[in-house]
Motif scaffolding. Structure first.
Motif: not given
Length: 222
Positions: A109-116, A132-138, A155-165
């Motif tokens: 299961g995945i908490n799909p790509l999203h941001s806060h 768990v992963g996220f992508v920076s503005t770089a 970090p605030r506003g960055l796209v991220h996810f959680q994936f049950n492995v």
């Protein structure tokens, strides 16, 4: 003599500037009273938070919430469920600048790509093994498999996810420095918005043909 008077004044201006910068970095403003329990039925327009209930109407239950105690329904396309404890359903949080979520994930299961957009996220793995992963503005991707008892920060506003492995169910508890952090869920935002983003924009952005966009809109659209 003129120099010695100007130096303390310059230091005062510097310290005041630093204080203002630090204060402005908070996700939510500081409260000005002990509490301001949200009046969720109010129709008044406010900039930050809900109007306060009259103190005479405040009850103990306003400060307690049991919604995170039970697993949510994960019978959906993502195999996940997010139970929110924010000001919209936990009125005692109003103006306090914090909230929490419970994330339930079945195996795969995945908490799909999203941001806060309004908050940094601090997470704790209560059960299971989660990538768990996220992508920076770089455009740098940071990720790690996190196990029960371990933590992560997004970090605030960055796209991220959680994936049950892992091989069993996973439970993640997340905390935010905002009473209402907001969420921008990538697939529904891009392919399920109202009104819809024009197909020409999406086909050009993702370099795919119309049939792919139509398929995604049929899956994530309203």
């Amino acid at each position: 003599m003129e120099y010695s008077n100007s130096k303390p004044r310059s230091l005062l201006i510097l310290f005041a500037t630093i204080f203002l910068i630090i204060s402005s970095c908070r996700a939510d403003p500081d409260p000005l009273q002990d509490f301001c329990v949200a009046n969720l039925q109010a129709t008044d327009i406010t900039v930050d938070g809900f109007p306060c209930k009259p103190t005479s109407s405040v009850v103990s239950d306003d400060f307690f919430f049991s919604g995170l105690s039970a697993p949510g329904n994960t019978n959906n396309m993502f195999g996940s469920n997010i139970t929110q404890a924010n000001v919209a359903n936990f009125p005692g949080l109003n103006t306090l600048g914090l909230s929490m979520n419970r994330v339930d994930l079945v195996p795969g299961g995945i908490n799909p790509l999203h941001s806060h957009p309004r908050a940094t996220e601090l997470g704790f793995i209560l059960q299971g093994e989660v990538l768990v992963g996220f992508v920076s503005t770089a455009n740098a991707f940071y990720s790690k498999t996190v196990k029960a008892g371990e933590s992560f920060v997004i970090p605030r506003g960055l796209v991220h996810f959680q994936f049950n492995v892992g091989t069993g169910n996973a439970v993640v508890i997340t905390a935010f420095d905002s009473q209402l952090p907001g969420v921008v869920l990538a697939p529904f935002t891009l392919f399920g918005s109202t009104p819809a983003i024009p197909n020409d924009v999406l086909t050009k952005t993702f370099q795919v043909d119309q049939s792919v966009i139509n398929l995604l809109k049929s899956k994530f659209g309203n």
